[in-house]
Scaffold this active site. Structure first.
Site, PDB file in Angstrom:
ATOM      1  N   SER A  64     -16.316  80.333 -21.833  1.00  0.00           N
ATOM      2  CA  SER A  64     -16.330  78.864 -21.826  1.00  0.00           C
ATOM      3  C   SER A  64     -16.045  78.257 -23.205  1.00  0.00           C
ATOM      4  CB  SER A  64     -17.687  78.429 -21.292  1.00  0.00           C
ATOM      5  OG  SER A  64     -17.727  77.052 -21.109  1.00  0.00           O
ATOM      6  N   ASP A 281     -13.261  71.888 -21.716  1.00  0.00           N
ATOM      7  CA  ASP A 281     -13.736  73.013 -22.529  1.00  0.00           C
ATOM      8  C   ASP A 281     -12.834  74.225 -22.243  1.00  0.00           C
ATOM      9  OD1 ASP A 281     -14.620  73.807 -20.045  1.00  0.00           O
ATOM     10  OD2 ASP A 281     -16.538  74.558 -20.746  1.00  0.00           O
ATOM     11  N   ASP A 283     -12.788  76.859 -20.458  1.00  0.00           N
ATOM     12  CA  ASP A 283     -12.450  77.346 -19.116  1.00  0.00           C
ATOM     13  C   ASP A 283     -12.340  76.201 -18.116  1.00  0.00           C
ATOM     14  OD1 ASP A 283     -15.169  76.831 -19.197  1.00  0.00           O
ATOM     15  OD2 ASP A 283     -15.706  78.450 -17.836  1.00  0.00           O
TER      16      ASP A 283
HETATM   17 ZN    ZN Z   1     -17.090  75.957 -19.410  1.00  0.00          ZN
END
Ligand code: ZN
Ligand code: NG1
Length: 534
Positions: A64, A281, A283
């Site tokens: 992430s 962000d 991902d």
């Molecule tokens: Zn994330």
């Protein structure tokens, strides 16, 4: 003992002395110590699928918003939900078995304990973000999956929410709950079509600049744009920070976490005053909006703002459709939601607010109990879910006027536009654009709905964060003894004060949050509470 499981595990030995935990975001740490974990996760994924009679289980390789050298992995349940808690414990135990023999024994013990027939097919979907370590870690998962005899679908690069979408589609294919076509193209078609219908011919004002954190969201957004209506008819999108060729630039001076934490736009952004911007962000499961006001001051529109905007819009549409008596909307927040947002929802929108512990799985569970549950963490992670009864009520409902029909059409389109399996930055972004277009609002009007209380979030490094135990959705400490009373005393000294401390689930630290009537009071309160925690 030998066999394929022992062989696969021996190929990826565990580093000595490390303890792994399946936390709020799965396993997440430096990528170079994750090989053994990934192979073991492959084994757990196969077991989980078999325990559900061969339903598809998802494995997402991502860290992430963490720095480029980190990586991680999480498992996804058949309808796209986060992994069941019992299986988090199994995953943790599996990850910490040192020898290959112990792993193999544990695998068979779990099968026996949960009466899992190891002859049942196991089906697993895999995808990853754009981190340099992703390819190697994928190989480790594959070794585990192969050893467990699982059938695997590898989607290559996907955003985390796209992977959740695939899992849900695969498990609902050819049923009355079919969610969509389990292909990337199917994803773009579904969401772009819903966007077009939900807009109802309205055009969002100006343009939108999207910072993709130099992560997987960049190429995926570029793909999505090809499916959206042309910019003359709908939305002009400028994609920035979409360099995935240089994985070392991931989340560096860009992305939702950078913007939220530093309360500033990425330095690379060229957007002018009043221009609408958002950041994903690494991902693409989180999104925050922001803009520079007429005085060139940075203004953040975070997850709390998205929740209030969406809840107010859905509330209006449901009312206009004539469904207000049968469908109740609720908002789910965590203790990190700004007090002004909570007050706005309760007193202005007159909607119920629930507060849960940090971590989307808690918010999701609370939202599942509502007819329409709008849940967002302040950092931009969230979505809206509609209960089965609500979906049925909406499907059966016969509008009694053209006005009611128009609103009902919008509600239908929003249901399709919102990724109900998990928070999805791309879907949330399109939803925000629809709402702003309908309200004919720019970012300034959106910001004007309420004024955030000044606040401060601090990270405090402590000797042992495990001693910090909380109650009341993490808003009060029960241990160490006496600490909460001291915090209360400080809170009482400032106007509109609120503060709490809790152990982070993703970092070795205690987080202290404080808000108050003025910036000086909020900062002072945060500092004092941090001192008490140390
Ligand atoms: Zn994330
Ligand atoms: P922790 O580290 O437990 O505070 C952080 C975020 C959560 C959530 C998780 C998972 C804050 C204050 N906390 O949790 O909201 O997103 O990471 O990624 O932002």
């Amino acid at each position: 003992m030998s066999g394929p499981i022992v062989e696969a595990v021996q190929k990826h030995p565990a580093p000595e002395g490390l303890i792994y935990t399946y936390g709020t975001a799965g396993f997440r740490t430096k990528a170079d110590v994750l090989d053994s974990v990934l192979t073991r996760v492959g084994l757990v994924a196969a077991l989980r699928s078999r325990s559900l009679k061969g339903k598809w289980i998802g494995v997402m390789i991502t860290a992430s918003h963490n720095p480029p050298e980190d990586n991680g992995v999480k498992l996804v349940e058949p309808l796209g939900n986060m992994l069941q808690e019992e299986w988090e414990v199994i995953s943790t135990d599996m990850a910490n078995k040192v020898s290959a023999e112990h792993v193999s024994k544990f695998y068979h013990d779990i099968a026996a304990q949960y009466r899992i027939d190891l002859e049942t097919p196991a089906r697993v979907v895999v995808a990853r973000d754009t981190r340099a370590s992703g390819a190697r870690l994928l190989g480790c998962v594959m070794d585990g999956l192969k050893a467990a005899g699982a059938e695997v679908k590898d989607y290559g690069f996907l955003t985390t929410p796209q992977l959740h979408y695939m899992v849900r589609c695969l498990n609902t294919e050819d049923t009355k709950d079919a969610y969509g076509t389990p292909t990337e193209n199917g994803y773009y078609e579904k969401f772009s079509h819903a966007f077009k219908v939900a807009l109802k011919g309205k055009k969002p004002s100006g343009s939108l600049t999207v910072d993709c954190a130099n992560g997987v969201g960049g190429p995926k957004l570029t793909e999505l744009i090809k499916h959206l209506p042309p910019k003359e008819e709908a939305l002009e999108i400028f994609v920035i920070n979409d360099n995935v060729i240089k994985p070392e630039s991931l989340n560096v001076e860009c992305g939702a976490d950078y913007v939220k934490t530093n309360q500033r736009a990425p330095p690379s952004s060229k957007a002018g005053a009043g221009d609408r911007c958002c950041s994903l962000d690494g991902d693409a499961d989180r999104v925050v909006y922001y803009f520079k006001d007429m005085n060139n001051v940075f203004r953040l529109l975070d997850g709390d703002r998205i929740a209030t905007l969406v809840a107010s819009f859905l509330g209006d549409q449901i009312r206009q459709a004539g469904l207000a008596d049968s469908i109740k909307i609720g908002v789910v927040q965590t203790a990190y939601a700004n007090g002004a947002a909570t007050q706005y929802v309760e007193q202005h929108l007159k909607l119920k607010v629930d507060c849960t512990p940090t971590g989307v799985k808690h918010l999701h569970h609370a939202a599942e109990k509502l007819d329409v549950g709008v849940y967002f963490e302040a950092n931009g992670h969230g979505t809206v879910i509609f209960s089965d009864d609500t979906l049925e009520t909406i499907a059966k409902y016969e509008p009694k006027s053209p006005g009611q029909k128009e609103a009902l059409d919008v509600v239908h389109a929003c249901i399709d536009l919102i990724n109900q399996s998990v928070g999805d930055a791309l879907s949330d972004m399109l939803l925000v654009e629809v709402v702003l277009a309908h309200k004919n609002w720019g970012p300034q009007e959106w910001l004007s709905t309420y004024t955030d209380l000044p606040n401060r979030l601090l990270k405090v490094i402590v000797n042992d964060r495990k001693i910090f135990k909380t109650t009341d959705a993490e808003r009060r400490l029960v241990s160490p003894e006496g600490l909460q009373a001291q915090i209360d005393k400080e809170v009482q000294k400032v106007r509109q004060g609120r503060s709490f401390a809790r152990a982070s689930g993703t970092e070795d630290a205690v987080r202290v949050y404080a808000e108050a009537a003025t910036k000086a009071e909020a900062e002072d309160l945060a500092r004092k509470v941090a001192e008490l925690v140390k």
